[in-house]
Write a protein that holds these residues in place. Structure first.
Motif, PDB file in Angstrom:
ATOM      1  N   GLY A  94       0.797  -1.223   0.000  1.00  0.00           N
ATOM      2  CA  GLY A  94       0.000   0.000   0.000  1.00  0.00           C
ATOM      3  C   GLY A  94       0.825   1.266   0.000  1.00  0.00           C
ATOM      4  N   SER A  95       2.086   1.162  -0.368  1.00  0.00           N
ATOM      5  CA  SER A  95       2.970   2.329  -0.414  1.00  0.00           C
ATOM      6  C   SER A  95       3.567   2.503  -1.807  1.00  0.00           C
ATOM      7  N   PRO A  96       2.723   2.693  -2.830  1.00  0.00           N
ATOM      8  CA  PRO A  96       3.284   2.819  -4.177  1.00  0.00           C
ATOM      9  C   PRO A  96       4.189   4.031  -4.334  1.00  0.00           C
ATOM     10  N   ASP A  97       3.902   5.108  -3.590  1.00  0.00           N
ATOM     11  CA  ASP A  97       4.767   6.282  -3.672  1.00  0.00           C
ATOM     12  C   ASP A  97       6.165   5.975  -3.133  1.00  0.00           C
ATOM     13  N   ARG A  98       6.236   5.223  -2.037  1.00  0.00           N
ATOM     14  CA  ARG A  98       7.545   4.827  -1.503  1.00  0.00           C
ATOM     15  C   ARG A  98       8.252   3.832  -2.411  1.00  0.00           C
ATOM     16  N   ALA A  99       7.478   2.976  -3.064  1.00  0.00           N
ATOM     17  CA  ALA A  99       8.066   2.006  -3.998  1.00  0.00           C
ATOM     18  C   ALA A  99       8.735   2.728  -5.160  1.00  0.00           C
ATOM     19  N   VAL A 100       8.066   3.729  -5.695  1.00  0.00           N
ATOM     20  CA  VAL A 100       8.631   4.499  -6.810  1.00  0.00           C
ATOM     21  C   VAL A 100       9.849   5.281  -6.335  1.00  0.00           C
ATOM     22  N   LEU A 101       9.730   5.932  -5.184  1.00  0.00           N
ATOM     23  CA  LEU A 101      10.865   6.680  -4.635  1.00  0.00           C
ATOM     24  C   LEU A 101      12.065   5.757  -4.437  1.00  0.00           C
ATOM     25  N   TYR A 102      11.821   4.596  -3.861  1.00  0.00           N
ATOM     26  CA  TYR A 102      12.891   3.624  -3.625  1.00  0.00           C
ATOM     27  C   TYR A 102      13.555   3.199  -4.926  1.00  0.00           C
ATOM     28  N   ALA A 103      12.754   2.877  -5.935  1.00  0.00           N
ATOM     29  CA  ALA A 103      13.301   2.434  -7.224  1.00  0.00           C
ATOM     30  C   ALA A 103      14.107   3.545  -7.889  1.00  0.00           C
ATOM     31  N   VAL A 104      13.596   4.768  -7.847  1.00  0.00           N
ATOM     32  CA  VAL A 104      14.293   5.895  -8.483  1.00  0.00           C
ATOM     33  C   VAL A 104      15.597   6.204  -7.757  1.00  0.00           C
TER      34      VAL A 104
END
Length: 125
Positions: A94-104
């Motif tokens: 439920g943390s897609p924003d953190r997932a994207v931040l982490y990947a970037v």
């Protein structure tokens, strides 16, 4: 002999990855897996330095040694698969924003570190 050294270097890289990740995890207060970011960015920097140095300062460095240090140690130390799994876990939790931040941060930081390492390694000439 090179397969033995390659395996030994890979094992040492994996042990180093575990120790660095564990150290960072003990001190991490963020809700991101910072240890894997630190490992992958520092591994990209190390591989960049090695490549820049071998290309510019030590072009006669034996291919076997480059293989053992680059593919063996750095390959055992860094971990793209763990970064991918951690990004997916963040997204699925439920943390897609953190997932994207982490990947970037992981991909961008590793690329920037690799370029910085190439530059720094070339200065060792």
């Amino acid at each position: 002999m090179s397969l033995f050294l390659l395996g030994l270097a890979g094992g040492l890289g994996a042990i180093s990855r575990f120790l660095v990740d564990a150290f960072v995890a003990r001190h991490n207060r963020l809700r991101l897996p910072i240890g894997t970011i630190v490992v992958n960015v520092s591994g990209a920097l190390l591989l960049g330095i090695l490549t820049g140095w071998a290309t510019h300062a030590a072009p006669g460095l034996p291919a076997e040694l480059r293989l053992v240090l680059g593919t063996g140690f750095c390959g055992g130390y860094t971990t793209f698969s763990t970064a991918a799994v951690e990004a997916m876990r963040l997204g699925l939790s439920g943390s897609p924003d953190r997932a994207v931040l982490y990947a970037v941060v992981t991909a961008g930081g590793a690329a920037a570190a690799a370029f910085a390492g190439l530059w720094a390694g070339s200065l060792l000439a």
